[in-house]
Design a protein around this motif. Sequence first.
Motif, PDB file in Angstrom:
ATOM      1  N   MET A   1       3.301   5.560  -4.854  1.00 62.33           N
ATOM      2  CA  MET A   1       3.568   4.629  -3.771  1.00 62.33           C
ATOM      3  C   MET A   1       3.250   3.218  -4.263  1.00 62.33           C
ATOM      4  O   MET A   1       2.250   2.999  -4.919  1.00 62.33           O
ATOM      5  N   ASP A   2       4.087   2.270  -3.916  1.00 62.17           N
ATOM      6  CA  ASP A   2       3.868   0.905  -4.385  1.00 62.17           C
ATOM      7  C   ASP A   2       2.983   0.124  -3.407  1.00 62.17           C
ATOM      8  O   ASP A   2       2.822   0.496  -2.246  1.00 62.17           O
ATOM      9  N   ILE A   3       2.422  -0.947  -3.904  1.00 56.24           N
ATOM     10  CA  ILE A   3       1.440  -1.730  -3.144  1.00 56.24           C
ATOM     11  C   ILE A   3       2.047  -2.369  -1.891  1.00 56.24           C
ATOM     12  O   ILE A   3       1.371  -2.479  -0.867  1.00 56.24           O
ATOM     13  N   GLU A   4       3.306  -2.757  -1.951  1.00 51.50           N
ATOM     14  CA  GLU A   4       3.944  -3.390  -0.790  1.00 51.50           C
ATOM     15  C   GLU A   4       4.069  -2.410   0.375  1.00 51.50           C
ATOM     16  O   GLU A   4       3.911  -2.796   1.526  1.00 51.50           O
ATOM     17  N   THR A   5       4.331  -1.163   0.084  1.00 51.47           N
ATOM     18  CA  THR A   5       4.421  -0.140   1.126  1.00 51.47           C
ATOM     19  C   THR A   5       3.046   0.109   1.740  1.00 51.47           C
ATOM     20  O   THR A   5       2.911   0.228   2.959  1.00 51.47           O
ATOM     21  N   ILE A   6       2.028   0.160   0.890  1.00 50.92           N
ATOM     22  CA  ILE A   6       0.674   0.420   1.364  1.00 50.92           C
ATOM     23  C   ILE A   6       0.175  -0.721   2.250  1.00 50.92           C
ATOM     24  O   ILE A   6      -0.508  -0.489   3.249  1.00 50.92           O
ATOM     25  N   LYS A   7       0.523  -1.957   1.916  1.00 52.91           N
ATOM     26  CA  LYS A   7       0.095  -3.124   2.698  1.00 52.91           C
ATOM     27  C   LYS A   7       0.518  -3.025   4.157  1.00 52.91           C
ATOM     28  O   LYS A   7      -0.163  -3.522   5.043  1.00 52.91           O
ATOM     29  N   LYS A   8       1.636  -2.372   4.413  1.00 50.62           N
ATOM     30  CA  LYS A   8       2.182  -2.287   5.769  1.00 50.62           C
ATOM     31  C   LYS A   8       1.529  -1.197   6.617  1.00 50.62           C
ATOM     32  O   LYS A   8       1.758  -1.135   7.814  1.00 50.62           O
ATOM     33  N   MET A   9       0.724  -0.358   5.988  1.00 55.06           N
ATOM     34  CA  MET A   9       0.094   0.757   6.701  1.00 55.06           C
ATOM     35  C   MET A   9      -1.113   0.300   7.506  1.00 55.06           C
ATOM     36  O   MET A   9      -1.706  -0.738   7.216  1.00 55.06           O
ATOM     37  N   LEU A  10      -1.491   1.093   8.475  1.00 58.28           N
ATOM     38  CA  LEU A  10      -2.721   0.865   9.225  1.00 58.28           C
ATOM     39  C   LEU A  10      -3.914   1.198   8.325  1.00 58.28           C
ATOM     40  O   LEU A  10      -3.774   1.988   7.382  1.00 58.28           O
ATOM     41  N   PRO A  11      -5.085   0.618   8.609  1.00 61.71           N
ATOM     42  CA  PRO A  11      -6.242   0.838   7.737  1.00 61.71           C
ATOM     43  C   PRO A  11      -6.561   2.299   7.447  1.00 61.71           C
ATOM     44  O   PRO A  11      -6.871   2.649   6.303  1.00 61.71           O
ATOM     45  N   GLY A  12      -6.491   3.167   8.436  1.00 60.03           N
ATOM     46  CA  GLY A  12      -6.817   4.572   8.233  1.00 60.03           C
ATOM     47  C   GLY A  12      -5.931   5.269   7.215  1.00 60.03           C
ATOM     48  O   GLY A  12      -6.361   6.190   6.526  1.00 60.03           O
ATOM     49  N   GLU A  13      -4.691   4.835   7.110  1.00 64.39           N
ATOM     50  CA  GLU A  13      -3.764   5.391   6.125  1.00 64.39           C
ATOM     51  C   GLU A  13      -3.792   4.602   4.825  1.00 64.39           C
ATOM     52  O   GLU A  13      -3.641   5.167   3.746  1.00 64.39           O
ATOM     53  N   ALA A  14      -3.968   3.299   4.933  1.00 61.21           N
ATOM     54  CA  ALA A  14      -3.885   2.430   3.763  1.00 61.21           C
ATOM     55  C   ALA A  14      -5.067   2.595   2.814  1.00 61.21           C
ATOM     56  O   ALA A  14      -4.885   2.569   1.594  1.00 61.21           O
ATOM     57  N   ILE A  15      -6.259   2.770   3.340  1.00 58.17           N
ATOM     58  CA  ILE A  15      -7.449   2.850   2.481  1.00 58.17           C
ATOM     59  C   ILE A  15      -7.344   4.029   1.509  1.00 58.17           C
ATOM     60  O   ILE A  15      -7.505   3.828   0.297  1.00 58.17           O
ATOM     61  N   PRO A  16      -7.042   5.257   1.972  1.00 59.54           N
ATOM     62  CA  PRO A  16      -6.885   6.349   1.000  1.00 59.54           C
ATOM     63  C   PRO A  16      -5.714   6.124   0.043  1.00 59.54           C
ATOM     64  O   PRO A  16      -5.782   6.504  -1.133  1.00 59.54           O
ATOM     65  N   ALA A  17      -4.649   5.489   0.532  1.00 61.07           N
ATOM     66  CA  ALA A  17      -3.506   5.198  -0.343  1.00 61.07           C
ATOM     67  C   ALA A  17      -3.902   4.189  -1.419  1.00 61.07           C
ATOM     68  O   ALA A  17      -3.513   4.331  -2.588  1.00 61.07           O
ATOM     69  N   PHE A  18      -4.687   3.169  -1.047  1.00 61.68           N
ATOM     70  CA  PHE A  18      -5.182   2.218  -2.049  1.00 61.68           C
ATOM     71  C   PHE A  18      -6.137   2.901  -3.023  1.00 61.68           C
ATOM     72  O   PHE A  18      -6.138   2.585  -4.217  1.00 61.68           O
ATOM     73  N   ASP A  19      -6.956   3.827  -2.536  1.00 58.45           N
ATOM     74  CA  ASP A  19      -7.849   4.573  -3.426  1.00 58.45           C
ATOM     75  C   ASP A  19      -7.030   5.262  -4.523  1.00 58.45           C
ATOM     76  O   ASP A  19      -7.375   5.190  -5.707  1.00 58.45           O
ATOM     77  N   GLU A  20      -5.971   5.936  -4.114  1.00 59.25           N
ATOM     78  CA  GLU A  20      -5.110   6.640  -5.065  1.00 59.25           C
ATOM     79  C   GLU A  20      -4.405   5.653  -5.996  1.00 59.25           C
ATOM     80  O   GLU A  20      -4.318   5.876  -7.210  1.00 59.25           O
ATOM     81  N   TYR A  21      -3.898   4.566  -5.441  1.00 56.91           N
ATOM     82  CA  TYR A  21      -3.218   3.551  -6.242  1.00 56.91           C
ATOM     83  C   TYR A  21      -4.159   2.972  -7.296  1.00 56.91           C
ATOM     84  O   TYR A  21      -3.771   2.780  -8.451  1.00 56.91           O
ATOM     85  N   LEU A  22      -5.406   2.718  -6.911  1.00 57.61           N
ATOM     86  CA  LEU A  22      -6.359   2.092  -7.830  1.00 57.61           C
ATOM     87  C   LEU A  22      -6.835   3.046  -8.921  1.00 57.61           C
ATOM     88  O   LEU A  22      -7.298   2.589  -9.968  1.00 57.61           O
ATOM     89  N   LYS A  23      -6.700   4.349  -8.711  1.00 58.70           N
ATOM     90  CA  LYS A  23      -7.004   5.295  -9.794  1.00 58.70           C
ATOM     91  C   LYS A  23      -6.065   5.074 -10.974  1.00 58.70           C
ATOM     92  O   LYS A  23      -6.468   5.205 -12.124  1.00 58.70           O
ATOM     93  N   ASN A  24      -4.830   4.742 -10.663  1.00 60.86           N
ATOM     94  CA  ASN A  24      -3.820   4.529 -11.702  1.00 60.86           C
ATOM     95  C   ASN A  24      -3.694   3.067 -12.131  1.00 60.86           C
ATOM     96  O   ASN A  24      -3.074   2.783 -13.159  1.00 60.86           O
ATOM     97  N   ASN A  25      -4.231   2.147 -11.335  1.00 63.45           N
ATOM     98  CA  ASN A  25      -4.122   0.709 -11.606  1.00 63.45           C
ATOM     99  C   ASN A  25      -5.473   0.034 -11.397  1.00 63.45           C
ATOM    100  O   ASN A  25      -5.616  -0.807 -10.503  1.00 63.45           O
TER     101      ASN A  25
END
Length: 85
Positions: A1-25
Amino acid sequence: MDIETIKKMLPGEAIPAFDEYLKNNPDDDEAYLMRGLKHWAAGHRSLAINDYLKAISINPESRATQALEAANSILDFYNKDLYNP
């Protein structure tokens, strides 16, 4: 998932998505800033500040410096009228 898509999510969904994104970046200061903003929105003040500090450690020119200053300003606010002597 790209960062622009994650930015649009609500905090409850975005935080775990950012966690996963930051594992790879792990060097993406913008992702740390955005996760910090989502933490702040969710009321996780200390986690937000930690993310701002991580973003600044990666890139001292990061917009996280402004977010950290704003957070400190809010946390340092003192209203003497709210206290009874």
